[in-house]
Design a protein around this motif. Structure first.
Motif, short mmCIF file in Angstrom:
data_model
loop_
_atom_site.label_atom_id
_atom_site.label_comp_id
_atom_site.label_asym_id
_atom_site.label_seq_id
_atom_site.Cartn_x
_atom_site.Cartn_y
_atom_site.Cartn_z
N ASP A 40 7.80 15.27 34.87
CA ASP A 40 8.00 13.91 34.35
C ASP A 40 7.06 12.92 35.02
O ASP A 40 6.46 12.06 34.35
CB ASP A 40 9.45 13.46 34.53
N TYR A 79 1.43 16.43 20.75
CA TYR A 79 2.87 16.67 20.79
C TYR A 79 3.39 17.17 19.45
O TYR A 79 4.20 18.09 19.40
CB TYR A 79 3.62 15.40 21.19
N PHE A 86 10.00 17.57 19.40
CA PHE A 86 11.43 17.72 19.17
C PHE A 86 12.22 17.11 20.31
O PHE A 86 13.39 16.84 20.19
CB PHE A 86 11.79 19.19 18.96
N SER A 87 11.57 16.89 21.43
CA SER A 87 12.12 16.14 22.53
C SER A 87 11.24 14.90 22.71
O SER A 87 10.03 15.02 22.93
CB SER A 87 12.09 16.98 23.81
N TRP A 88 11.80 13.74 22.61
CA TRP A 88 11.00 12.51 22.65
C TRP A 88 10.67 12.07 24.07
O TRP A 88 9.93 11.12 24.28
CB TRP A 88 11.70 11.39 21.89
N SER A 89 11.21 12.77 25.05
CA SER A 89 10.95 12.40 26.44
C SER A 89 9.47 12.45 26.80
O SER A 89 8.95 11.50 27.40
CB SER A 89 11.76 13.29 27.37
#
Length: 120
Positions: A40, A79, A86-89
């Motif tokens: 992250d 992306y 599918f994960s917006w993080s």
């Protein structure tokens, strides 16, 4: 013209090189519990570094627009094509890195002259 091309290519090139370095040399040495945090953090800092490189090469105004635009378009395509969307993080973290670079660009040294004045 070379500075403009370098300012355009720097964000994507740095992204690919720095992520490869993180994946090869940093992540294997991190405990399993901390890998998510490092990923992250890298998802914010690496796009920030790319935009800052564009700011350094082309100037503050041109670098913000060019580097931020390249990062946004390049990473959205990356992306969506890889299925990570599918994960917006990751997308949100990348945009946070771009926003951080926009803030830090005011303090970044640049090559002179600023290319934003050269084209209009």
């Amino acid at each position: 013209m070379l500075r403009l091309l370098a300012g355009f290519a720097a964000p994507a090139a740095l992204y690919l090189v720095v992520w490869e370095a993180v994946a090869r040399w940093v992540l294997p040495n991190i405990a399993a519990s901390g890998k998510g945090f490092v990923i992250d953090l890298s998802s914010v800092l690496i796009p920030c570094i790319g935009v800052m490189a564009s700011v350094f090469i082309t100037g503050v105004k041109a670098g913000r627009m060019l580097g931020g635009g390249v990062m946004a378009v390049f990473f959205l395509i990356l992306y969506f094509s890889s299925g990570v969307a599918f994960s917006w993080s990751p997308v949100g973290l990348t945009f946070a890195g771009i926003a951080l670079a926009w803030v830090l660009a005011r303090f970044c040294p640049t090559m002179k002259p600023d290319l934003s004045t050269a084209f209009g």
